[in-house]
Write a protein that holds these residues in place. Structure first.
Motif, PDB file in Angstrom:
ATOM      1  N   ALA A   1      35.116 -21.132 -64.794  1.00  0.00           N
ATOM      2  CA  ALA A   1      35.943 -22.261 -65.223  1.00  0.00           C
ATOM      3  C   ALA A   1      36.689 -22.886 -64.051  1.00  0.00           C
ATOM      4  O   ALA A   1      36.764 -24.118 -63.938  1.00  0.00           O
ATOM      5  CB  ALA A   1      36.927 -21.803 -66.295  1.00  0.00           C
ATOM      6  N   SER A   2      37.249 -22.054 -63.169  1.00  0.00           N
ATOM      7  CA  SER A   2      38.017 -22.586 -62.040  1.00  0.00           C
ATOM      8  C   SER A   2      37.127 -23.322 -61.043  1.00  0.00           C
ATOM      9  O   SER A   2      37.566 -24.271 -60.386  1.00  0.00           O
ATOM     10  CB  SER A   2      38.760 -21.452 -61.337  1.00  0.00           C
ATOM     11  N   LEU A   3      35.870 -22.928 -60.937  1.00  0.00           N
ATOM     12  CA  LEU A   3      34.941 -23.618 -60.037  1.00  0.00           C
ATOM     13  C   LEU A   3      34.451 -24.924 -60.650  1.00  0.00           C
ATOM     14  O   LEU A   3      34.207 -25.913 -59.941  1.00  0.00           O
ATOM     15  CB  LEU A   3      33.762 -22.695 -59.710  1.00  0.00           C
TER      16      LEU A   3
ATOM     17  N   SER B   1      37.078 -19.072 -54.271  1.00  0.00           N
ATOM     18  CA  SER B   1      38.279 -19.741 -53.742  1.00  0.00           C
ATOM     19  C   SER B   1      37.927 -20.700 -52.617  1.00  0.00           C
ATOM     20  O   SER B   1      38.461 -21.824 -52.548  1.00  0.00           O
ATOM     21  CB  SER B   1      39.290 -18.697 -53.254  1.00  0.00           C
ATOM     22  N   ARG B   2      37.028 -20.285 -51.718  1.00  0.00           N
ATOM     23  CA  ARG B   2      36.653 -21.149 -50.599  1.00  0.00           C
ATOM     24  C   ARG B   2      35.930 -22.397 -51.082  1.00  0.00           C
ATOM     25  O   ARG B   2      36.159 -23.512 -50.576  1.00  0.00           O
ATOM     26  CB  ARG B   2      35.788 -20.368 -49.616  1.00  0.00           C
ATOM     27  N   LEU B   3      35.064 -22.243 -52.081  1.00  0.00           N
ATOM     28  CA  LEU B   3      34.347 -23.399 -52.609  1.00  0.00           C
ATOM     29  C   LEU B   3      35.279 -24.345 -53.354  1.00  0.00           C
ATOM     30  O   LEU B   3      35.130 -25.572 -53.273  1.00  0.00           O
ATOM     31  CB  LEU B   3      33.219 -22.927 -53.532  1.00  0.00           C
ATOM     32  N   VAL B   4      36.237 -23.794 -54.090  1.00  0.00           N
ATOM     33  CA  VAL B   4      37.224 -24.642 -54.761  1.00  0.00           C
ATOM     34  C   VAL B   4      37.997 -25.451 -53.731  1.00  0.00           C
ATOM     35  O   VAL B   4      38.222 -26.666 -53.902  1.00  0.00           O
ATOM     36  CB  VAL B   4      38.197 -23.782 -55.609  1.00  0.00           C
ATOM     37  N   HIS B   5      38.398 -24.803 -52.634  1.00  0.00           N
ATOM     38  CA  HIS B   5      39.126 -25.508 -51.567  1.00  0.00           C
ATOM     39  C   HIS B   5      38.256 -26.602 -50.954  1.00  0.00           C
ATOM     40  O   HIS B   5      38.739 -27.710 -50.664  1.00  0.00           O
ATOM     41  CB  HIS B   5      39.554 -24.502 -50.500  1.00  0.00           C
TER      42      HIS B   5
END
Length: 292
Positions: free
Chosen positions: A69-71, A124-128
């Motif tokens: 969901a976060s991605l 996390s890195r991909l979201v950033h």
């Protein structure tokens, strides 16, 4: 509770199938976007990939898969920004989007009964990186009218000198506001999916109740024989014990049939509510799309 755990397992199994379809649709959409020739084809592909990302996010939230969901949250925001022309498509952006899709596929594999021995995708890195892509070109905030109308012509001075008011009702809002409203409306898709899953859970319980009815039907002749045998026995020779067992069996039958009737009513109500929620959400989204 064991029943809740079993239901969650079934929901996650259903989610894996649905998520795989959405991920495949996003991957195919990206390939199509890189090859799209006309503006119409590009717009259609952007719309479909955006919907797939949003639906995947809603489904993931329903089964508490927070990484997926976060991605999906910044992923759908990138597709929305591409739709509005706020960021430009580039080879670097497509490379990032393909890596995100690969990561979603990897996360999905970890939900399988026997997950592979591989490192977790760098969520996390991909979201950033996706959030950075959204800042590639600052999003403008130009107001736009929901309905365009020509400027009113000045009233002729030869008349009374009083100009007639324009009766056309319009509302001027920013594109960001409209898209925000649309996304909030689409959050109702999660409620629609949850309603369908609750209905499926009730149907599974009804199936278990049907198993009980089949077993009870198969045992009726034995219970009848026990009842006849108990009636013919004298007190002190097992009669009271058999009578107590038969009394419990009668109570058990009546009790379970009452539960079964309640499940049937709940299933019918849930099915009715599911259809109502589905129609309401679909109609709302259709109306929102007309003004965005």
């Amino acid at each position: 509770m064991p029943g809740d755990e079993n239901l969650l397992k079934r929901l996650r199994a259903t989610f894996r199938l649905e998520a795989a379809e959405h991920i495949q649709a996003i991957a195919s959409g990206l390939v199509g976007l890189e090859q799209a020739g006309s503006a119409e084809s590009r717009a259609s592909l952007l719309e479909s990939t955006f919907r797939s990302a949003h639906s995947l996010k809603g489904a993931a939230r329903t089964v508490n898969e927070s990484d997926i969901a976060s991605l999906c949250q910044p992923l759908e925001s990138v597709f929305a920004a591409l739709k509005r022309g706020e960021i430009g498509a580039s080879p670097e952006l497509f490379d990032l989007l393909h890596r995100v899709v690969d990561a979603l596929g990897g996360l999905l594999k970890f939900l399988e009964p026997n997950p592979p021995a591989m490192p977790m995708p760098p969520v996390s890195r991909l979201v950033h990186s996706l959030e950075g892509a959204l800042r590639q070109h600052p999003a403008p905030e130009p107001p736009r009218a929901v309905e365009s109308r020509p400027a009113p012509e000045p009233a002729p001075q030869a008349a009374t000198g009083i100009s007639m008011p324009d009766t056309t009702d319009t509302v001027r809002v920013s594109t960001a506001t409209l898209d925000s409203i649309l996304l909030q409306a689409e959050e109702l898709l999660s409620a629609k999916l949850a309603s369908a899953q609750h209905t499926a859970g009730l149907r599974a319980l009804q199936a278990r109740a049907a198993e009980w009815r089949q077993k009870w039907t198969a045992m009726r002749s034995d219970v009848r024989s026990l009842r006849y045998a108990s009636a013919g026995k004298k007190e002190g020779n097992g009669g009271p014990q058999s009578a107590g067992i038969l009394e419990f069996l009668d109570w058990n039958r009546d009790f379970f049939e009452s539960l079964d009737a309640g499940l049937m009513d709940l299933g019918a109500t849930a099915g009715h509510d599911q259809r109502g929620i589905g129609a309401m959400v679909d109609n709302l989204l259709d109306e929102m799309k007309k003004i965005v």
